[in-house]
Write a protein that holds these residues in place. Structure first.
Motif, short mmCIF file in Angstrom:
data_model
loop_
_atom_site.label_atom_id
_atom_site.label_comp_id
_atom_site.label_asym_id
_atom_site.label_seq_id
_atom_site.Cartn_x
_atom_site.Cartn_y
_atom_site.Cartn_z
N VAL A 18 0.88 -1.16 0.00
CA VAL A 18 0.00 0.00 0.00
C VAL A 18 0.92 1.22 0.00
N VAL A 19 0.76 2.05 -1.01
CA VAL A 19 1.55 3.27 -1.09
C VAL A 19 0.76 4.38 -0.41
N GLY A 20 1.44 5.06 0.50
CA GLY A 20 0.83 6.19 1.21
C GLY A 20 1.36 7.49 0.68
N THR A 21 0.45 8.45 0.50
CA THR A 21 0.84 9.78 0.04
C THR A 21 0.19 10.84 0.92
N VAL A 22 0.78 12.01 0.90
CA VAL A 22 0.18 13.18 1.53
C VAL A 22 0.09 14.24 0.45
N GLY A 23 -1.13 14.65 0.14
CA GLY A 23 -1.33 15.65 -0.89
C GLY A 23 -0.89 17.03 -0.45
N GLU A 24 -0.84 17.95 -1.38
CA GLU A 24 -0.47 19.33 -1.05
C GLU A 24 -1.43 19.95 -0.04
N ASP A 25 -2.66 19.40 0.02
CA ASP A 25 -3.65 19.88 0.98
C ASP A 25 -3.53 19.19 2.34
N GLY A 26 -2.53 18.30 2.49
CA GLY A 26 -2.33 17.59 3.75
C GLY A 26 -3.14 16.32 3.89
N LEU A 31 -3.02 3.68 -1.77
CA LEU A 31 -3.24 3.01 -3.05
C LEU A 31 -2.52 1.66 -3.04
N LEU A 32 -3.25 0.61 -3.37
CA LEU A 32 -2.65 -0.71 -3.52
C LEU A 32 -1.75 -0.70 -4.76
N ALA A 77 -6.32 -3.37 2.39
CA ALA A 77 -5.38 -2.96 1.35
C ALA A 77 -6.01 -3.11 -0.03
N ASP A 78 -6.69 -4.22 -0.23
CA ASP A 78 -7.36 -4.46 -1.51
C ASP A 78 -8.41 -3.38 -1.78
N TYR A 79 -9.11 -2.96 -0.75
CA TYR A 79 -10.10 -1.90 -0.88
C TYR A 79 -9.47 -0.61 -1.41
N THR A 80 -8.26 -0.29 -0.94
CA THR A 80 -7.61 0.96 -1.36
C THR A 80 -7.30 0.97 -2.86
N GLY A 81 -7.19 -0.22 -3.46
CA GLY A 81 -6.95 -0.29 -4.90
C GLY A 81 -8.22 -0.31 -5.72
N GLY A 82 -9.37 -0.48 -5.07
CA GLY A 82 -10.62 -0.60 -5.79
C GLY A 82 -11.48 0.64 -5.81
N ASP A 89 -12.59 9.39 0.51
CA ASP A 89 -11.56 9.71 1.50
C ASP A 89 -11.03 8.40 2.07
N LYS A 90 -9.85 7.99 1.59
CA LYS A 90 -9.27 6.72 2.04
C LYS A 90 -8.36 6.90 3.26
N SER A 91 -8.26 8.11 3.78
CA SER A 91 -7.36 8.36 4.91
C SER A 91 -7.77 7.59 6.16
N LYS A 92 -9.04 7.23 6.27
CA LYS A 92 -9.53 6.53 7.46
C LYS A 92 -9.56 5.01 7.30
N VAL A 93 -9.15 4.50 6.15
CA VAL A 93 -9.20 3.06 5.88
C VAL A 93 -8.18 2.32 6.74
N LEU A 94 -7.00 2.88 6.90
CA LEU A 94 -5.93 2.23 7.64
C LEU A 94 -5.42 3.14 8.75
N PRO A 95 -5.29 2.59 9.98
CA PRO A 95 -4.70 3.41 11.04
C PRO A 95 -3.23 3.69 10.70
N TYR A 96 -2.79 4.91 10.97
CA TYR A 96 -1.43 5.29 10.58
C TYR A 96 -0.90 6.39 11.50
N HIS A 97 0.39 6.62 11.36
CA HIS A 97 1.04 7.78 11.96
C HIS A 97 2.05 8.28 10.92
N LEU A 98 2.52 9.49 11.10
CA LEU A 98 3.51 10.03 10.17
C LEU A 98 4.91 9.63 10.62
#
Length: 187
Positions: A18-26, A31-32, A77-82, A89-98
């Motif tokens: 799963v590739v994680g990104t942070v957009g210019e808007d934060g 994405l799988l 993870a599969d959901y993030t690719g679909g 808003d996929k930010s809440k799909v997976l718990p994360y920290h920076l």
């Protein structure tokens, strides 16, 4: 006898990530991605179709995280690719920290690499990113000798393209170089 099946890419399976990104808007997006590869001992390649929402963030920030998938969160993870980040808003799909480089690190992922894009090229509708690894995080109980990842414990999920299936990794077959040396002694 081998059958010629034509010009088919048959280099699967590959690790599912799963590739994680942070957009210019934060905004964090996931994405799988299973088109991944090793370019050198410190560089990797990600190939992402140009239509994906994450491409815009990667092109703008030149940063991303690569989160290895294990069976514990393969469905999420599969959901993030679909679904598309352009309307979900996929930010809440997976718990994360920076992480230390500011990229989202999936809490459930046993191994995560924060990366910086150093080169990009496009081919066949795909953005291909050559990335240098800035930080690698591994669950301590997944480390073996000399603080190296132990893939028998880590058990990354693999993706196989022709049938769109996820596969489990297996056990150790033998030791690289030692097996060849032993074989050479039999010649």
């Amino acid at each position: 006898m081998k059958k010629n099946i034509g010009q088919k890419l048959a280099l699967y399976p590959t690790p599912a990530t799963v590739v994680g990104t942070v957009g210019e808007d934060g905004q964090v997006n996931w994405l799988l991605v299973a088109h991944v590869g090793i370019v050198s001992h410190s560089k990797l390649l990600l190939s992402i179709h140009s239509a994906h929402y994450s491409v815009k963030s990667i092109d703008a920030t030149k940063r991303l995280s690569v989160n290895i998938i294990d069976e514990a969160f393969v469905s999420a993870a599969d959901y993030t690719g679909g679904v598309s980040g352009s309307n979900t808003d996929k930010s809440k799909v997976l718990p994360y920290h920076l992480g230390d480089a500011g990229m989202p690190v999936v809490d459930q992922s046993p191994l995560v690499m924060e990366c910086e894009v150093i080169d990009t090229y496009e081919i066949d509708g795909f953005h291909n990113y050559i990335c240098t690894i800035l930080n690698t995080y591994v669950e301590e109980d997944m480390l073996g000798d000399n603080d190296k990842p132990d893939y028998e414990k880590l058990k990354p999920v693999l993706f196989e393209m022709p049938t769109y299936k996820y596969l489990r990794t297996g056990g150790v077959i033998g030791d690289c170089v030692k097996m060849g040396k032993a074989y050479g002694e039999t010649l």
